[in-house]
Write a protein that holds these residues in place. Structure first.
Motif, short mmCIF file in Angstrom:
data_model
loop_
_atom_site.label_atom_id
_atom_site.label_comp_id
_atom_site.label_asym_id
_atom_site.label_seq_id
_atom_site.Cartn_x
_atom_site.Cartn_y
_atom_site.Cartn_z
N ASN A 54 -56.57 52.62 -28.28
CA ASN A 54 -56.04 53.95 -28.07
C ASN A 54 -57.14 54.83 -27.44
O ASN A 54 -58.19 55.03 -28.05
CB ASN A 54 -55.57 54.53 -29.40
CG ASN A 54 -54.91 55.87 -29.23
OD1 ASN A 54 -55.57 56.86 -28.92
ND2 ASN A 54 -53.60 55.90 -29.41
N ILE A 55 -56.88 55.31 -26.25
CA ILE A 55 -57.86 56.11 -25.51
C ILE A 55 -58.22 57.38 -26.28
O ILE A 55 -59.38 57.78 -26.34
CB ILE A 55 -57.34 56.45 -24.09
CG1 ILE A 55 -57.18 55.15 -23.28
CG2 ILE A 55 -58.27 57.43 -23.38
CD1 ILE A 55 -56.41 55.31 -21.98
N ASP A 56 -57.23 58.03 -26.88
CA ASP A 56 -57.50 59.26 -27.64
C ASP A 56 -58.43 58.99 -28.83
O ASP A 56 -59.28 59.81 -29.16
CB ASP A 56 -56.20 59.89 -28.13
CG ASP A 56 -55.35 60.42 -26.99
OD1 ASP A 56 -55.90 60.77 -25.91
OD2 ASP A 56 -54.11 60.48 -27.15
N ARG A 57 -58.27 57.83 -29.46
CA ARG A 57 -59.14 57.46 -30.59
C ARG A 57 -60.58 57.26 -30.11
O ARG A 57 -61.52 57.71 -30.75
CB ARG A 57 -58.61 56.19 -31.24
CG ARG A 57 -59.43 55.75 -32.42
CD ARG A 57 -58.78 54.55 -33.14
NE ARG A 57 -59.83 53.81 -33.79
CZ ARG A 57 -60.21 52.59 -33.48
NH1 ARG A 57 -59.62 51.94 -32.52
NH2 ARG A 57 -61.18 52.00 -34.12
N ILE A 58 -60.73 56.59 -28.97
CA ILE A 58 -62.07 56.39 -28.41
C ILE A 58 -62.68 57.74 -28.02
O ILE A 58 -63.86 58.01 -28.28
CB ILE A 58 -62.04 55.43 -27.21
CG1 ILE A 58 -61.58 54.04 -27.64
CG2 ILE A 58 -63.38 55.38 -26.49
CD1 ILE A 58 -62.50 53.32 -28.61
N ALA A 102 -66.60 62.03 -29.16
CA ALA A 102 -66.88 63.43 -29.50
C ALA A 102 -67.60 63.53 -30.86
O ALA A 102 -68.51 64.35 -31.02
CB ALA A 102 -65.59 64.23 -29.53
N ARG A 103 -67.22 62.69 -31.80
CA ARG A 103 -67.79 62.77 -33.13
C ARG A 103 -69.19 62.14 -33.22
O ARG A 103 -70.08 62.70 -33.85
CB ARG A 103 -66.86 62.09 -34.13
CG ARG A 103 -67.34 62.18 -35.54
CD ARG A 103 -66.32 61.68 -36.52
NE ARG A 103 -66.86 61.76 -37.86
CZ ARG A 103 -66.35 61.17 -38.91
NH1 ARG A 103 -65.26 60.45 -38.78
NH2 ARG A 103 -66.91 61.28 -40.08
N PHE A 104 -69.37 60.97 -32.59
CA PHE A 104 -70.61 60.22 -32.76
C PHE A 104 -71.50 60.17 -31.52
O PHE A 104 -72.66 59.78 -31.61
CB PHE A 104 -70.32 58.80 -33.24
CG PHE A 104 -69.65 58.76 -34.57
CD1 PHE A 104 -70.36 59.02 -35.73
CD2 PHE A 104 -68.30 58.47 -34.67
CE1 PHE A 104 -69.74 58.99 -36.97
CE2 PHE A 104 -67.67 58.44 -35.91
CZ PHE A 104 -68.39 58.70 -37.06
N GLY A 105 -70.96 60.53 -30.36
CA GLY A 105 -71.74 60.63 -29.13
C GLY A 105 -72.57 59.41 -28.81
O GLY A 105 -72.09 58.28 -28.80
#
Length: 138
Positions: A11-15, A20-23
């Motif tokens: 899922n692209i949104d999950r990636i 965004a969260r872990f950079g």
């Protein structure tokens, strides 16, 4: 002869949310510098490019018959592209050792990979083929 087949759907949104969260922590753990350069060079499809490579690594690990266990590291599998755009899977480390173990004597292993995305999905399909080595001149 086919040695292994693997597929994965990401899922692209999950990636994108993971990026965004872990950079850089996520990028550096999973993707080679060359893969990162490819993804970051596509400003309109950064997350999709990472998602396709994530799916390719998952699919490759399945084709190797292990999944992401037994010592395979994310960066033991890497996707680059030929000038034509065709994706190419490279294996190193434990993934390369596993590939050598499963390749019959007198054969060479060839990894075929195809990638696609249609938001919100990215998909990869990997086939590992064993080709007979050509005998040398007598």
């Amino acid at each position: 002869m086919i040695l292994g087949i693997g597929t994965d759907l990401a899922n692209i949104d999950r990636i994108e949310a993971t990026l965004a969260r872990f950079g850089d922590r996520f990028r550096d753990r999973v993707f080679t510098p060359r893969e990162q350069q490819k993804a970051e060079g596509r400003p309109r499809s950064v997350a999709a490019t990472y998602a396709k490579r994530w799916a390719a690594k998952e699919a490759c690990s399945k084709a190797l018959g292990t999944g992401l266990r037994m010592g395979i590291a994310w960066k033991d599998m890497a996707v680059t592209n030929l000038r034509s755009g065709q994706p190419v899977m490279h294996v190193t480390g434990w993934a390369a050792q596993r590939l050598a173990q499963m390749t019959p004597e007198g054969h060479e292993a060839v990894i075929h990979v195809t990638l696609t995305d249609d938001h919100p999905w990215a998909q990869a399909f990997v086939v590992i083929e064993a080709r007979p080595l050509r005998p040398g001149p007598a």
